[in-house]
Scaffold this motif. Structure first.
Motif, PDB file in Angstrom:
ATOM      1  N   HIS D  66       0.836  -1.195   0.000  1.00 17.50           N
ATOM      2  CA  HIS D  66       0.000   0.000   0.000  1.00 17.50           C
ATOM      3  C   HIS D  66       0.877   1.254   0.000  1.00 17.50           C
ATOM      4  O   HIS D  66       0.445   2.325  -0.435  1.00 17.50           O
ATOM      5  N   LEU D  67       2.096   1.122   0.493  1.00 16.37           N
ATOM      6  CA  LEU D  67       3.005   2.271   0.604  1.00 16.37           C
ATOM      7  C   LEU D  67       4.072   2.261  -0.487  1.00 16.37           C
ATOM      8  O   LEU D  67       5.030   3.021  -0.429  1.00 16.37           O
ATOM      9  N   VAL D  68       3.912   1.363  -1.477  1.00 21.81           N
ATOM     10  CA  VAL D  68       4.908   1.255  -2.549  1.00 21.81           C
ATOM     11  C   VAL D  68       4.285   1.759  -3.845  1.00 21.81           C
ATOM     12  O   VAL D  68       3.160   1.384  -4.167  1.00 21.81           O
ATOM     13  N   GLN D  69       5.004   2.622  -4.545  1.00 28.69           N
ATOM     14  CA  GLN D  69       4.470   3.143  -5.801  1.00 28.69           C
ATOM     15  C   GLN D  69       5.090   2.463  -7.017  1.00 28.69           C
ATOM     16  O   GLN D  69       4.405   2.178  -7.990  1.00 28.69           O
ATOM     17  N   ARG D  70       6.403   2.190  -6.948  1.00 30.43           N
ATOM     18  CA  ARG D  70       7.126   1.677  -8.117  1.00 30.43           C
ATOM     19  C   ARG D  70       7.855   0.403  -7.718  1.00 30.43           C
ATOM     20  O   ARG D  70       8.352   0.278  -6.606  1.00 30.43           O
ATOM     21  N   VAL D  71       7.940  -0.514  -8.663  1.00 36.77           N
ATOM     22  CA  VAL D  71       8.594  -1.793  -8.425  1.00 36.77           C
ATOM     23  C   VAL D  71       9.877  -1.848  -9.247  1.00 36.77           C
ATOM     24  O   VAL D  71       9.869  -1.506 -10.422  1.00 36.77           O
ATOM     25  N   THR D  72      10.975  -2.260  -8.627  1.00 39.12           N
ATOM     26  CA  THR D  72      12.232  -2.448  -9.357  1.00 39.12           C
ATOM     27  C   THR D  72      12.508  -3.941  -9.493  1.00 39.12           C
ATOM     28  O   THR D  72      11.828  -4.776  -8.893  1.00 39.12           O
ATOM     29  N   GLY D  73      13.537  -4.263 -10.277  1.00 36.84           N
ATOM     30  CA  GLY D  73      13.928  -5.662 -10.428  1.00 36.84           C
ATOM     31  C   GLY D  73      14.282  -6.296  -9.089  1.00 36.84           C
ATOM     32  O   GLY D  73      13.903  -7.442  -8.818  1.00 36.84           O
TER      33      GLY D  73
END
Lengths: 203, 203, 203, 203
Positions: D66-73
């Motif tokens: 819920h507190l994460v906007q972007r996902v990295t590898g």
């Protein structure tokens, strides 16, 4: 057709494939650590390898469809062909593991990996052809060095298991090393697609 | 009621059906290629046929709900009836395969396919009736030639297995040919729905 | 917290529960229609009953969360308790079926259905309490006649299997009739919730 | 990369893990209540414990993303490592249960829980590092007392099973008490993250 439902269906199938493989892991009959290592120790590593492979495909699938806006019938069926190849992984993994890495099952496992790689390549090509000359996926994929190296490694693995040592042993070890090497090569997420995706979003 | 959750639930069920069939494929006891072909070779082709059928239904379901805006109770239950018929496919596929394509299991497999076709037709009719006289689905389906041909082929297959040769053999081969023919006929995605969907979006 | 991910997770669990029950259906050993009816005929009807029950819960869950905007920790755990009760259905269905509807397994099946009904009631109450005095769900549920009748039917079924005939027979038949009656009562979708939902959307 | 597809895939895998454990529960051979309690009674409680653990992880995963906007590898792979650890739970639960809570399987179950806790901590750290100095997740997690207490309890359980009583008995009971205590500690949803999430939304 938007990509959302194709992505959801693929996610579902990949989530099931990655999870049902653990159903193949039967608890050892004995209750000692040695029982675990003797009967399931190899199984756990084999499971880990196939888990990583499905993870890689999910990862790349995720990145690829990030650059796709519309889905055609051809893309739907190419995607189903990829899912079919991957759905056979629990079967070939179980056979390879139960046979204690015998000659033929290792070859078949490699053929399964090769089939999935070809299906992925076909899916990628169908999307690029549909997107036309300005295809963002074509840009992102670039020279596709990883995608071209993988089948060579799979073929090397298959032939080393077939030729070097027809009764298992060294040939099988080389084959497994090839399959592990491809997995390690792909674990690094596809930064090229990341980069192009970021450029497109920035516009 | 929006269609999103019905689509997500159907995707989940179809993803599981398409994947658990592979659990029926037991790794062969031996470790040679001949073991694979003798004990699982036919199984793989049977699995492929049922995989393609579930893929076709997912595909058509996807296209159909693209033209649906609102879901009623009747649509929910007609959809569940279709999922129930399809959820029996792993069972009938396994029985047909384990019996080496004996007479009765092939007939039951055909009955299962026929039941799914009828459930799909009922679902389509419920949606069209709910959408009223301006139904975009009715337009898209048109004369529904494929939808009308499929049950005829299924019935032809069922009766040829029942009548021509009560002890298997030629009748079973004709029945399987009918089932494969329907799958091939549907693999071409439903361009009519695609076309109407595009017209609606273009407005 | 939005409801979308709770709905997606619940859809996933319900889709798996509804589908893995078919894995309990083992293909008959023989290849005749009589083998199918003797060994799987009852199983198919039992499977159908549990399939319909999971379908009813999915349906009502779908309707209920249509009226929920925000999810709290209590709602998350009440929802997981409901999913836990429903996840035991494949187990109790299989036991009831394998025992050919013996006394105790039928009682346990009824206890499972009762537990799911209580968990659903708790979930509904937790949501209503969280929504406060203007709760749209409270309005939609109204006097909740079906929700109050169901546990009475389950208890009647459980006690008739326990008391009337301790060795199976008539008591078991009455119990099964109660369980089927509740399923039929709920198959009609919850028009009250539909109506309130429509009113809210119309504003 | 948005988080939606990562969440959907994780939901799928967790939904399958939580549901396939019930497949391990084999219906008792007899048809009496005593058969159920003797052969499956313990199994049901073990299943409940692992169900609650997967529920806790799903719950915390839900709150965290819920507190994460972007996902990295790196986040994708840390998430897959967590899913891998959790996917082994049905295997270790089944071994612990089938061995009637023997010494080694209880230790391995604890190691599995510890591995999942470490993977969760790594995932949390990767996200916080990626979010930088203003990380909302870092604020929400705060001193992370629960997250630091859990591995201590797991280690206490593992060592008590290993040291106090090498032949099972008291050591195993203490170990199980530790594992149950952690589950109870986490069942209270993470109000800290809830609070920060609400503050962020309010801005």
């Amino acid at each position: 057709m938007r990509t959302s439902r194709l992505e959801a269906f693929s996610d579902g199938v990949l989530a099931i494939i990655i999870t049902i493989m653990v159903l193949e892991l039967k608890p050892p009959a004995g209750h000692e650590l040695s029982d675990l290592i003797h009967t399931s120790g190899v199984g756990l590593l084999t499971y880990l390898l196939s888990f990583v492979y499905v993870g890689i495909y999910w990862n790349n699938h995720h990145h690829m469809f990030h650059l796709v806006q519309r889905v055609t019938g051809a893309i739907l069926w190419a995607n189903l062909a990829l899912l079919f190849c991957l759905s056979l992984l629990p079967f070939t993994t179980a056979w390879m593991d139960e046979s204690d890495f015998a000659h033929t099952p290792v070859v078949i496992y490699g053929v399964n990996l090769l089939g999935a790689a070809i299906a992925y390549f076909v899916l990628q090509s169908v999307i690029i052809r549909h997107q036309g000359s300005q295809s963002p996926l074509r840009k992102a994929v670039g020279r596709d060095i990883k995608g071209k190296l993988s089948p060579i490694f799979y073929l090397a693995g298959i032939f080393s298991a077939l030729l070097i040592d027809p009764h298992g042993g060294l040939g099988v070890v080389i084959a497994l090393a090839c399959f592990v090497a491809v997995a390690i090569m792909w674990i690094v997420p596809d930064r090229r697609i990341d980069r192009v995706a970021r450029q497109i979003e920035d516009r």
